[in-house]
Write a protein that holds these residues in place. Structure first.
Motif, mmCIF file in Angstrom:
data_model
loop_
_atom_site.group_PDB
_atom_site.id
_atom_site.type_symbol
_atom_site.label_atom_id
_atom_site.label_comp_id
_atom_site.label_asym_id
_atom_site.label_seq_id
_atom_site.Cartn_x
_atom_site.Cartn_y
_atom_site.Cartn_z
ATOM 1 N N UNK A 1 9.147 40.039 36.786
ATOM 2 C CA UNK A 1 10.656 39.995 37.405
ATOM 3 C C UNK A 1 11.067 38.760 37.421
ATOM 4 N N UNK A 2 10.092 37.744 37.481
ATOM 5 C CA UNK A 2 10.488 36.424 37.628
ATOM 6 C C UNK A 2 11.098 36.089 36.096
ATOM 7 N N UNK A 3 10.632 36.285 35.240
ATOM 8 C CA UNK A 3 11.102 36.149 33.774
ATOM 9 C C UNK A 3 12.373 36.577 33.464
ATOM 10 N N UNK A 4 12.503 37.959 33.857
ATOM 11 C CA UNK A 4 13.821 38.727 33.478
ATOM 12 C C UNK A 4 14.876 37.978 34.143
ATOM 13 N N UNK A 5 14.636 37.774 35.636
ATOM 14 C CA UNK A 5 15.615 37.094 36.306
ATOM 15 C C UNK A 5 16.044 35.694 35.825
ATOM 16 N N UNK A 6 15.226 34.893 35.357
ATOM 17 C CA UNK A 6 15.380 33.657 34.662
ATOM 18 C C UNK A 6 16.365 33.711 33.546
ATOM 19 N N UNK A 7 15.812 34.681 32.746
ATOM 20 C CA UNK A 7 16.741 35.173 31.343
ATOM 21 C C UNK A 7 18.112 35.425 32.039
ATOM 22 N N UNK B 1 14.132 27.563 35.755
ATOM 23 C CA UNK B 1 13.215 27.428 36.886
ATOM 24 C C UNK B 1 12.553 28.776 36.945
ATOM 25 N N UNK B 2 13.192 29.803 37.059
ATOM 26 C CA UNK B 2 12.648 31.172 37.018
ATOM 27 C C UNK B 2 11.635 31.386 35.895
ATOM 28 N N UNK B 3 12.149 30.965 34.643
ATOM 29 C CA UNK B 3 11.366 31.511 33.699
ATOM 30 C C UNK B 3 9.860 30.362 33.617
ATOM 31 N N UNK B 4 10.177 29.228 34.198
ATOM 32 C CA UNK B 4 8.828 28.400 34.367
ATOM 33 C C UNK B 4 8.065 29.288 35.277
ATOM 34 N N UNK C 1 1.728 30.317 45.950
ATOM 35 C CA UNK C 1 3.144 29.798 46.204
ATOM 36 C C UNK C 1 3.645 28.566 45.805
ATOM 37 N N UNK C 2 2.673 27.383 46.465
ATOM 38 C CA UNK C 2 2.943 26.149 46.101
ATOM 39 C C UNK C 2 2.948 25.890 44.502
ATOM 40 N N UNK C 3 2.242 26.448 43.906
ATOM 41 C CA UNK C 3 2.177 26.298 42.334
ATOM 42 C C UNK C 3 3.440 26.882 41.792
ATOM 43 N N UNK C 4 3.905 28.103 42.045
ATOM 44 C CA UNK C 4 5.164 28.509 41.833
ATOM 45 C C UNK C 4 6.291 27.673 41.998
#
Ligand code: ADP
Ligand code: MG
Length: 192
Positions: free
Chosen positions: A60-66, A83-86, A100-103
């Motif tokens: 979900x994070x990766x697709x949102x980033x792209x 940012x979302x891809x990372x 969450x802190x790592x994210x």
């Protein structure tokens, strides 16, 4: 937070940005080119189709980033997108208080790196980085705290992006990207 909840929270941002479109546009008209509201709505509108059949937190994070990278445009699209891809690269099956802190560190580092930006330059980074630090310190970060961070950009002089052309005159306006970051971070962190 599992993948389904994250997806729902990100999809809800379409409505949030539609409601805030005029405000963001006005902020960007003051110290930019007036497209930030339109940009954010376009990006989050495209998420609905893009996230169909995408289920896990990292996906979900990766697709949102792209999607944000290709649809938002402007300076903010690549920054949010990267940012979302990372975040996707360090994400686990669930978002927890522990990871969450790592994210958020990945998000903040990505924006700093791609934007070559530091604190007090009157950008989205002035919300993202202090919010990250507060989460890491175990403070409760809600939307009013995030809004306070965005409000603090009002007094800053812009030294990055289009707003930097306004020099001293950029003071006395809230940064549009800082304002949109309030909603994005609230989706990732907030309980409401
Ligand atoms: P554009 O400025 O290309 O029209 P947007 O209006 O969509 O793009 O986004 C403007 C926002 O992008 C600014 O308000 C600021 O928060 C953010 N921004 C611009 N340049 C940078 C940068 N180098 N680093 C971090 N954020 C930036
Ligand atoms: Mg703009």
């Amino acid at each position: 937070m599992d993948g389904a909840t994250l997806k729902k929270r990100l999809l809800n941002l379409q409505e949030t940005f539609e409601e805030r479109e005029d405000t963001l546009t006005e902020l960007d008209r003051d110290i930019g080119d007036g497209d930030h509201g339109v940009n954010m709505v376009r990006g989050f509108k495209a998420l609905k189709a893009a996230l169909e059949n995408v289920e896990t937190v990292p996906d979900v994070l990766k697709t949102t980033g792209m999607t944000l990278m290709s649809k938002v445009g402007g300076a903010s699209g690549p920054l949010y997108g990267f940012g979302f891809v990372k975040m996707a690269q360090v994400a686990e099956d669930e978002i927890t208080d522990e990871n969450l802190p790592k994210l958020l560190q990945a998000f903040s580092d990505a924006v700093a790196q791609r934007g070559k930006v530091e604190l007090n330059e009157k950008t989205m980074y002035d919300v993202i980085e202090p919010a990250r630090a507060a989460v890491e310190a175990g403070e409760s970060v809600d939307i009013s705290y995030l809004q306070q961070l965005a409000d603090e950009t009002y007094h800053m002089v812009a030294t990055k992006g289009r707003a930097a052309y306004y020099k001293e005159e950029s003071r006395g306006h809230t940064d549009p990207g800082a304002q949109s970051s309030v909603y994005i971070l609230n989706a990732l962190i907030g309980d409401d």
